[in-house]
Each structure stands twice: as C-alpha cells, then as structure tokens.
Write a protein that holds these residues in place. Structure first.
Motif, PDB file in Angstrom:
ATOM      1  N   LYS A  35       0.838  -1.196   0.000  1.00  0.00           N
ATOM      2  CA  LYS A  35       0.000   0.000   0.000  1.00  0.00           C
ATOM      3  C   LYS A  35       0.877   1.251   0.000  1.00  0.00           C
ATOM      4  CE  LYS A  35      -4.011  -1.959   2.391  1.00  0.00           C
ATOM      5  NZ  LYS A  35      -4.935  -1.803   3.553  1.00  0.00           N
ATOM      6  N   PRO A  40      -4.621   2.043  -2.000  1.00  0.00           N
ATOM      7  CA  PRO A  40      -4.530   0.584  -1.802  1.00  0.00           C
ATOM      8  C   PRO A  40      -3.524  -0.029  -2.768  1.00  0.00           C
ATOM      9  CG  PRO A  40      -6.562   1.166  -2.938  1.00  0.00           C
ATOM     10  CD  PRO A  40      -5.932   2.456  -2.520  1.00  0.00           C
ATOM     11  N   GLU A  44      -5.172  -5.216  -4.598  1.00  0.00           N
ATOM     12  CA  GLU A  44      -6.500  -4.910  -4.064  1.00  0.00           C
ATOM     13  C   GLU A  44      -7.355  -4.184  -5.099  1.00  0.00           C
ATOM     14  OE1 GLU A  44      -5.146  -4.387   0.638  1.00  0.00           O
ATOM     15  OE2 GLU A  44      -5.702  -2.651  -0.581  1.00  0.00           O
ATOM     16  N   GLY A  48     -10.683  -5.918  -6.510  1.00  0.00           N
ATOM     17  CA  GLY A  48     -11.829  -5.219  -5.927  1.00  0.00           C
ATOM     18  C   GLY A  48     -13.152  -5.548  -6.584  1.00  0.00           C
TER      19      GLY A  48
END
Length: 313
Positions: A35, A40, A44, A48
């Motif tokens: 991150k 993010p 991710e 997502g």
C-alpha cells in the motif's frame, strides 16, 4: 542527419523508452502487494470488482479466514500475474516519460504548427484512454455478476488468478483503445480526409458498426460490458460528428469570404498573380531595360588573387 545517425538516434530513444518501462514494471511489481499510504495496493485494486459484497453469494469460499481470494492452480502463477500486472501498471504510470522519448525522435521533422497539433492529439488521447479504462473498471463488477449468476444455486465460482487478471487487463485495454476511435475521426476531418457530409450520410451504418465492434471486442460474453462500450462509443462518436460539423462550417465560411466557394475543380482561384518589382511597378508600366553585363576577363597575374569588384560589375 544521415540515415545511419537517424538509426542511432532511434536506438537511443527506444533504449530510454524501454528503460522507463522496466523501471515502471519494477515499481508496479512492488506496488502489487504494498500500500502507498491511503492508496490501496495494485492487487486490491484489481481484485476489488471480484471481491465486492454483492458477489459473495456467487463465490466459492476457498480461504480459511473467509476472505475473498483468487485460486492458484500452477506453480509460480502468482509471480507471473504480479509481473504482468505490475509491468502494465508501471507502463501506464510512466507513459509521459517513454512517450516523450518517442516524441523527441519525431518532433525535429515537424513544423511548429504540426507540433502543436500533435501535442493536442496526445493530450486528448491520454484523457480518453484513462476515461475508457475507468469506465471498464466500473463495468467489471456488473459484468461479473451477470456471468457468475448463470448457474444459479447449482454452481459456484472460483476464478483462477491468471484468467481473472487477464480478463480485467484486457477489458481495460479494449475500453481505453476503443475510446480513441472518435478522436481518430476528428483528426481525419481536420486533415480533410473525411467531411461532415460523409459522416452524416454514414451515421446509421457507423453506429451499427460500433455495436458490432463492441460485441466482438469485449472479452466477456456478458451484455453489460458490450452495451456500456457501445453506448459510450456512440456518445463520443456523435460528439466527433458535431465537432466535424462545426469545423466544416467554419471552413466553408472562410472559403466564401475568400471567394473560393462555387469554383469548379478546373477553375483558377481568385488570387492576384500580377507580378511587381521592388519599386512597386506593375505589369504594363514602362520599365527601363537593363544594360548588358560585360564578362569578366582572366586575371592578369596568377600571383594576384584579389578581385576588383568595381571592374567586374
């Protein structure tokens, strides 16, 4: 420069461009699992759409802690996924650096007006590509919901990492590149290759072609991504047609003001071709003839290399 020097320059620019792509790939490879403050990780962001709560009832629970995870079915599959996704993300993030190298190779052969025109084209091309990629990212969850709900209660979905990441990256690329088509229409109209009259005449066929293109180009079989791409291209294409109409209308006014309108193809344009000399005398006026010039004879002495310009004239 000579052809050899141009080839050396091209090799130098391509080498720098590939170096920036490699640097971006290293950054994207690290970002995949790291991150960046409030941003993010790349992993991710890519997972997502698949891990949204609305799709929980369609996903197979393959983790011990109940979190959403993709499936690895081959050794080093995750490594190759991270490398491919990181390289793609790094190339997009550092595109100004490697595009500048290509631009630096091309721009010496362009006029100032062409450079300004090309800069405008590159700017809008980048904006449209990003807009298409964002739209694709928003469409992915809805498309997955349609695809994963076909089986009902008899099937569950456990997507492999390579196939899912390839699906998302392909969809982002197709949407981004497709959004460049209306810009290409505008550029062809600016260059005088396609007129608004032809675009208006071909509008229905072109719109039908956009829907066929969207159905073929989208990697998934879901109607959501196909319709979203087709509708977005229709709106952009209609904007391109209106831009072409305004451009052709302005050009027609300029031709009318300069007396070009209504001329046949073999009729001369109404320019003033009357020759004139430095004193402002035009054709038909009395002009004194020039005196003949006497030839310059050979030098009298080979050791004296000075030239008497007064005698020569």
């Amino acid at each position: 420069m000579s052809l050899k020097e141009h080839l050396y320059e091209l090799r130098h620019r391509l080498g720098l461009a590939l170096m920036f792509v490699a640097v971006g790939g290293v950054f994207g490879f690290i970002w995949f699992q790291t991150k960046l403050g409030p941003i993010p990780s790349l992993g991710e962001l890519l997972t997502g759409p698949y891990c949204q709560p609305d799709l929980a009832k369609y996903r197979a629970n393959i983790s011990n802690d109940g979190t959403c995870k993709l499936l690895q079915t081959e050794p080093f599959e995750i490594f190759m996924i991270q490398l491919k996704a990181g390289t793609a993300a790094g190339a997009v993030l550092l595109c100004p650096a490697w595009l500048y190298q290509l631009w630096a190779f091309i721009t010496p052969g362009l006029y100032s007006k062409e450079r300004k025109f090309a800069r405008t084209f590159v700017l809008f091309a980048a904006i449209l590509f990003v807009a298409g990629a964002v739209l694709a990212y928003l469409v992915v969850p809805e498309g997955l919901k349609v695809l994963m709900s076909f089986g009902g209660d008899q099937f569950t979905t456990a997507l492999t990492g390579s196939k899912y990441i390839s699906f998302v990256l392909t969809l982002l690329l197709i949407f981004g590149v497709s959004f460049e088509l209306p810009l290409l229409v505008v550029m062809l109209n600016r260059a005088g290759i396609i007129s608004y009259e032809k675009l208006h005449k071909w509008r229905r066929g072109l719109l039908m072609g956009l829907f066929v293109f969207a159905a073929i180009a989208t990697p998934g079989t879901d109607p959501i991504s196909m319709v979203a791409l087709a509708l977005a291209l229709t709106v952009l294409f209609e904007m391109a047609i209106q831009i072409a109409r305004i451009h052709d209308k302005r050009k027609a006014k300029e031709r009318l003001a300069e007396g070009w309108d209504g001329l046949a193809d073999d009729e001369a344009t109404p320019f003033d071709y009357t020759p004139s000399d430095a004193d402002g005398k035009v054709e038909g006026e009395q002009v004194e003839p020039m005196e003949p010039v006497e030839p310059v004879g050979p030098a009298k002495s080979s050791g004296d290399r000075r030239v008497n310009y007064d005698d020569a004239t």
